[in-house]
Design a protein around this motif. Structure first.
Motif, PDB file in Angstrom:
ATOM      1  N   ARG A 185       0.797  -1.227   0.000  1.00  0.00           N
ATOM      2  CA  ARG A 185       0.000   0.000   0.000  1.00  0.00           C
ATOM      3  C   ARG A 185       0.828   1.274   0.000  1.00  0.00           C
ATOM      4  O   ARG A 185       0.712   2.108   0.909  1.00  0.00           O
ATOM      5  N   ALA A 186       1.655   1.470  -0.995  1.00  0.00           N
ATOM      6  CA  ALA A 186       2.302   2.769  -1.147  1.00  0.00           C
ATOM      7  C   ALA A 186       1.238   3.812  -1.477  1.00  0.00           C
ATOM      8  O   ALA A 186       0.257   3.521  -2.161  1.00  0.00           O
ATOM      9  N   LEU A 187       1.427   5.020  -0.966  1.00  0.00           N
ATOM     10  CA  LEU A 187       0.484   6.113  -1.178  1.00  0.00           C
ATOM     11  C   LEU A 187       1.171   7.253  -1.924  1.00  0.00           C
ATOM     12  O   LEU A 187       2.368   7.493  -1.745  1.00  0.00           O
ATOM     13  N   TRP A 188       0.397   7.966  -2.728  1.00  0.00           N
ATOM     14  CA  TRP A 188       0.889   9.177  -3.396  1.00  0.00           C
ATOM     15  C   TRP A 188       0.259  10.367  -2.677  1.00  0.00           C
ATOM     16  O   TRP A 188      -0.963  10.531  -2.687  1.00  0.00           O
ATOM     17  N   LEU A 189       1.086  11.188  -2.057  1.00  0.00           N
ATOM     18  CA  LEU A 189       0.605  12.282  -1.212  1.00  0.00           C
ATOM     19  C   LEU A 189       0.834  13.623  -1.904  1.00  0.00           C
ATOM     20  O   LEU A 189       1.961  13.915  -2.314  1.00  0.00           O
ATOM     21  N   PRO A 190      -0.190  14.462  -2.042  1.00  0.00           N
ATOM     22  CA  PRO A 190       0.010  15.782  -2.657  1.00  0.00           C
ATOM     23  C   PRO A 190       0.973  16.667  -1.871  1.00  0.00           C
ATOM     24  O   PRO A 190       1.679  17.492  -2.440  1.00  0.00           O
ATOM     25  N   THR A 191       0.996  16.519  -0.550  1.00  0.00           N
ATOM     26  CA  THR A 191       1.879  17.314   0.299  1.00  0.00           C
ATOM     27  C   THR A 191       2.250  16.495   1.526  1.00  0.00           C
ATOM     28  O   THR A 191       1.524  15.568   1.902  1.00  0.00           O
ATOM     29  N   LEU A 192       3.365  16.838   2.143  1.00  0.00           N
ATOM     30  CA  LEU A 192       3.778  16.177   3.381  1.00  0.00           C
ATOM     31  C   LEU A 192       3.369  16.973   4.614  1.00  0.00           C
ATOM     32  O   LEU A 192       3.328  16.427   5.717  1.00  0.00           O
ATOM     33  N   TYR A 193       3.070  18.235   4.436  1.00  0.00           N
ATOM     34  CA  TYR A 193       2.806  19.112   5.576  1.00  0.00           C
ATOM     35  C   TYR A 193       1.330  19.222   5.934  1.00  0.00           C
ATOM     36  O   TYR A 193       0.996  19.786   6.981  1.00  0.00           O
ATOM     37  N   GLY A 194       0.448  18.692   5.100  1.00  0.00           N
ATOM     38  CA  GLY A 194      -0.971  18.831   5.385  1.00  0.00           C
ATOM     39  C   GLY A 194      -1.363  20.292   5.494  1.00  0.00           C
ATOM     40  O   GLY A 194      -0.980  21.120   4.647  1.00  0.00           O
ATOM     41  N   ASP A 195      -2.115  20.639   6.535  1.00  0.00           N
ATOM     42  CA  ASP A 195      -2.546  22.018   6.739  1.00  0.00           C
ATOM     43  C   ASP A 195      -1.566  22.842   7.566  1.00  0.00           C
ATOM     44  O   ASP A 195      -1.816  24.025   7.812  1.00  0.00           O
ATOM     45  N   SER A 196      -0.464  22.226   7.981  1.00  0.00           N
ATOM     46  CA  SER A 196       0.454  22.946   8.871  1.00  0.00           C
ATOM     47  C   SER A 196       1.360  23.915   8.133  1.00  0.00           C
ATOM     48  O   SER A 196       1.972  24.792   8.756  1.00  0.00           O
ATOM     49  N   ALA A 197       1.479  23.785   6.805  1.00  0.00           N
ATOM     50  CA  ALA A 197       2.365  24.671   6.053  1.00  0.00           C
ATOM     51  C   ALA A 197       1.956  24.667   4.589  1.00  0.00           C
ATOM     52  O   ALA A 197       1.317  23.731   4.100  1.00  0.00           O
ATOM     53  N   THR A 198       2.325  25.730   3.891  1.00  0.00           N
ATOM     54  CA  THR A 198       2.167  25.794   2.441  1.00  0.00           C
ATOM     55  C   THR A 198       3.549  25.744   1.801  1.00  0.00           C
ATOM     56  O   THR A 198       4.521  26.272   2.344  1.00  0.00           O
ATOM     57  N   VAL A 199       3.619  25.100   0.625  1.00  0.00           N
ATOM     58  CA  VAL A 199       4.897  24.925  -0.059  1.00  0.00           C
ATOM     59  C   VAL A 199       4.746  25.369  -1.505  1.00  0.00           C
ATOM     60  O   VAL A 199       3.805  24.970  -2.200  1.00  0.00           O
ATOM     61  N   THR A 200       5.662  26.208  -1.974  1.00  0.00           N
ATOM     62  CA  THR A 200       5.727  26.588  -3.386  1.00  0.00           C
ATOM     63  C   THR A 200       7.125  26.300  -3.901  1.00  0.00           C
ATOM     64  O   THR A 200       8.101  26.322  -3.140  1.00  0.00           O
ATOM     65  N   VAL A 201       7.222  26.024  -5.211  1.00  0.00           N
ATOM     66  CA  VAL A 201       8.500  25.688  -5.838  1.00  0.00           C
ATOM     67  C   VAL A 201       8.716  26.605  -7.030  1.00  0.00           C
ATOM     68  O   VAL A 201       7.792  26.850  -7.820  1.00  0.00           O
ATOM     69  N   SER A 202       9.930  27.134  -7.171  1.00  0.00           N
ATOM     70  CA  SER A 202      10.275  27.975  -8.318  1.00  0.00           C
ATOM     71  C   SER A 202      11.713  27.710  -8.715  1.00  0.00           C
ATOM     72  O   SER A 202      12.549  27.334  -7.886  1.00  0.00           O
ATOM     73  N   ASP A 203      12.015  27.898 -10.004  1.00  0.00           N
ATOM     74  CA  ASP A 203      13.386  27.718 -10.499  1.00  0.00           C
ATOM     75  C   ASP A 203      14.196  28.985 -10.308  1.00  0.00           C
ATOM     76  O   ASP A 203      13.656  30.082 -10.334  1.00  0.00           O
TER      77      ASP A 203
END
Length: 544
Positions: free
Chosen positions: A526-544
C-alpha cells in the motif's frame, strides 16, 4: 555524532542596539533569572533571537533536518530552501509561535542546501536571517534499490510517495520519495510496518500488535498497543492485521482476527471433504482516541462462514486455523454512514450499515452464496464485465464509483464454477455501482505496464489522485515480462510503483523497487501518493 552535517547554525551579527549591520536582530537575549525563558516587555521591538538547523535527536530518522527559531513575540515562519540546481522551495508554516521547532522535508541525501529564514510578527513586520548553508546526511545503510523506469514530467501529478518496504533477509524502512523517485525522508523501525498513512504530525501504521505514529523528526508521538507500555493507548483486543485507518478525531479503524470453531467446513475445492475446524474470523473495529472500542463488526456474523473461495481451505502458516476470509481493508462511506470490508479469500467486498451492521450489498462472484444472501448480490452489466479475484484496497469515488486492485489470483475463478477465466494477471479496475438498480458496471481496467501484464501474487494498492491519475502498487512480483527476478540479477520478489492515466491508459511514472541477487528481495504494501507532506500545517511553493 551519528551523521554529518551537524551544527548548521545561524547567528546574526551583534550591535550595540541589538541589531546587526545587516538589520537582523542579534540572536541572543537575556534569560529571565531562574526560568531559562525570556519575557519580552509589551513595547519591546520585534526581534529574531536565534535560528539554527540541525539533525533531529532520533538516530532512526534520516534526510530530514530540524529548524529551530526563537523570537521575542509570536511570529509565523518561512524558510526559502535553495538546492544546488537553483531550485527554490518556500515553506511557510501557518502556526504562530515565539519558539518554532519544525521539520524541513523534501531534502535529498548528501546534497548541499542554502536556507533563508524569515519571521513575520502579528503586525506584519518581517525579519530575515543570514542564509544557513549545510549538507544533508546520507540514506540508511539498509535501503532497497530504486530504479525509475519512466517519468513524464508533464503528466505526473505532483507529490510524494509514502512507502514502507521490507525484506525478510535485509530489513525494513519507512520512506518518502519525491515525484522523481528520489528518497527525501526515511525512518528505520524496529519491525515491519503495514498500511502506512499520513497524519497531521507525520506517519502512522500497523506494526505487529501496535499502531505507532511517528513524527517527521522521528519521535513516537502516539501509539495504540495491545500490550501497552508507558504512555501507550491500550487496546482491548488482539490479533491486529492488515488495516490501521486513522480518523481526524484521533480514533482509528482496525482489523483483528480471532479463532472461530465451525462444523462441516469444506476442506477441499471439489467439496468432497468436510470437517469440524477452526477458522480465522475477521472483525472490524472502530476505536476512539483513548482506546475505547465503540463499534465492532464480526464478518462471520455477516456472511456465511462455510462459504469458501480458493485459499479458504488452506491453513494459516504455523497454525491449525483455516484462512477463511482473509479480510484486508476497511473503507468508510460517509455518504450513507456505511462500512466496506474487503475479503480476499471470498473474492468479495461486503458493504454494511455502520449503525446497524446490516448488509447493504455484496460485491463479487455469485457462486456459493446461500439463498439468504442472494438478495444482496449485485448484478453485473456490460459485455466485458469480469469480477475481481483476491482483491485489495477498494477506494470510493463520487457517483457510485469504486476503484480496486485486482490481484487476479487463480485466474479470477472460484470453487463453485468450472469456468476458466484465463491467465492470471493483475489489474486496476474501476466499477460503477448502482444501488437503485442493484447493478455493477465495469468502467475500465488497466494492466498495460511498460513491461506488459504483471502478476502481483499478494498485497497491492490502487489510489485515485486529485487530478485524475491513479497510483498503483504491484507487489510480490516474481518476474517482469516473463523474465524471473533471478534472471534479472535481483532478489526473489520485487515491487513496481506506477502512476497512470485511466483516460488514455498511459503510464506517467514507473518505479521498480528490488534488492540484490541471492536475497529475498523487497516488498511494499500500500504505497500512497501524497500531494503534500505538511498537510494544513504549512504551504509549499517551488520555483526555479
Amino acid at each position: 555524532m551519528r551523521r554529518f552535517g551537524w551544527l548548521l547554525a545561524l547567528a546574526a551579527c551583534g550591535g550595540g542596539d541589538d541589531t546587526g549591520a545587516d538589520g537582523v536582530p542579534d540572536t541572543t537575549d537575556t534569560d529571565t533569572p531562574g526560568t531559562g525563558e525570556t519575557t519580552p516587555t509589551p513595547n519591546e521591538p520585534f526581534r529574531l533571537r536565534s535560528a539554527s538547523i540541525h539533525p533531529p535527536e532520533s538516530d532512526k530518522v534520516y534526510l530530514v533536518q530540524q529548524l529551530d527559531v526563537e523570537t521575542n513575540h509570536p511570529s509565523t515562519l518561512t524558510a526559502r530552501i535553495t538546492d544546488g540546481n537553483g531550485v527554490v522551495r518556500t515553506i511557510t508554516w501557518t502556526a504562530a509561535s515565539d519558539s518554532h521547532a519544525v521539520p524541513i522535508l523534501g531534502l535529498h541525501a548528501l546534497e548541499t542546501y542554502s536556507v533563508e529564514v524569515s519571521v513575520e510578527s502579528a503586525e506584519g513586520e518581517v525579519l530575515t536571517a543570514e542564509p544557513i548553508v549545510f549538507q544533508n546526511g546520507p540514506l540508511p545503510e539498509v535501503f532497497p534499490t530504486l530504479d525509475l523506469y519512466y517519468r513524464d514530467p508533464a503528466r505526473v501529478e505532483p507529490g510524494y510517495v509514502l512507502a514502507a518496504p521490507w525484506s525478510s533477509g535485509l530489513g525494513r524502512v519507512i520512506t518518502v520519495l519525491d515525484d522523481e523517485g528520489v528518497p527525501v525522508w526515511a525512518f528505520v523501525p524496529a519491525g515491519d510496518w503495514k498500511s502506512p498513512n499520513l497524519t497531521a504530525r507525520g506517519v502512522a501504521g500497523l506494526q505487529g500488535e501496535t499502531v505507532p505514529e511517528i513524527s517527521w523528526l522521528g519521535e513516537t508521538v502516539h501509539r495504540f498497543a495491545v500490550d501497552p507500555e508507558g504512555d501507550d493507548i491500550p487496546l482491548d483486543f488482539d490479533g491486529l492485521h492488515h488495516e490501521a485507518l486513522p480518523l481526524p478525531d484521533g480514533g482509528i479503524y482496525l482489523l483483528s482476527s480471532e479463532p472461530l470453531d465451525i462444523s462441516d467446513y469444506p476442506l477441499d475445492y471439489s467439496f468432497t471433504l468436510f470437517g469440524d475446524v477452526t477458522i480465522a474470523n475477521h472483525i472490524a473495529h472502530r476505536v476512539t482516541a483513548d482506546g475505547t472500542t465503540i463499534e465492532t463488526w464480526s464478518m462471520a456474523d455477516r456472511i456465511d462462514p462455510r462459504r469458501i473461495g480458493f485459499d479458504s481451505a488452506e491453513l494459516i502458516g504455523g497454525t491449525e486455523t483455516y484462512d477463511w476470509g482473509h479480510a484486508n481493508a476497511i473503507v468508510v462511506d460517509e455518504s450513507d454512514d456505511s462500512v466496506l470490508v474487503s475479503m480476499r479469500n471470498q473474492d468479495a467486498i461486503i458493504k454494511f450499515s455502520r449503525a446497524t451492521g446490516d448488509i447493504r450489498w455484496i460485491f463479487g462472484q455469485h457462486g456459493g452464496w446461500s439463498p439468504a444472501f442472494q438478495p444482496y448480490l449485485l448484478t453485473p452489466t456490460g459485455d466485458d464485465f469480469q469480477w475481481q479475484g483476491h482483491q485489495h484496497a477498494p477506494a470510493l469515488l463520487p457517483g457510485g464509483k469504486m476503484i480496486l486492485f485486482d490481484n487476479g489470483n487463480h485466474g479470477r475463478a472460484n470453487p463453485y464454477s468450472d469456468e476458466n477465466l484465463g491467465a492470471t494477471y493483475s489489474r486496476v479496475v474501476q466499477y460503477t455501482i448502482d444501488e437503485t438498480n442493484w447493478t455493477a458496471h465495469l468502467d475500465w481496467e488497466w494492466s498495460r505496464t511498460l513491461t506488459g501484464a504483471l502478476n502481483s501474487a499478494a498485497l497491492g494498492n490502487a489510489d485515485p489522485l486529485p487530478q485524475g491519475n491513479v497510483f498503483a502498487t504491484f507487489s510480490y512480483l516474481y518476474s517482469e515480462d516473463d523474465v524471473s527476478n533471478e534472471a534479472l540479477g535481483r532478489g526473489t520478489v520485487s515491487t513496481r510503483l506506477i502512476q497512470f492515466s485511466p483516460v488514455d491508459q498511459a503510464t506517467v511514472f514507473d518505479l521498480a523497487v528490488y534488492g540484490p541477487a541471492d536475497t529475498s528481495g523487497w516488498l511494499v504494501d500500500r504505497a500512497l501518493w501524497l500531494p503534500t507532506l505538511y498537510g494544513d500545517s504549512a504551504t509549499v511553493t517551488v520555483s526555479d
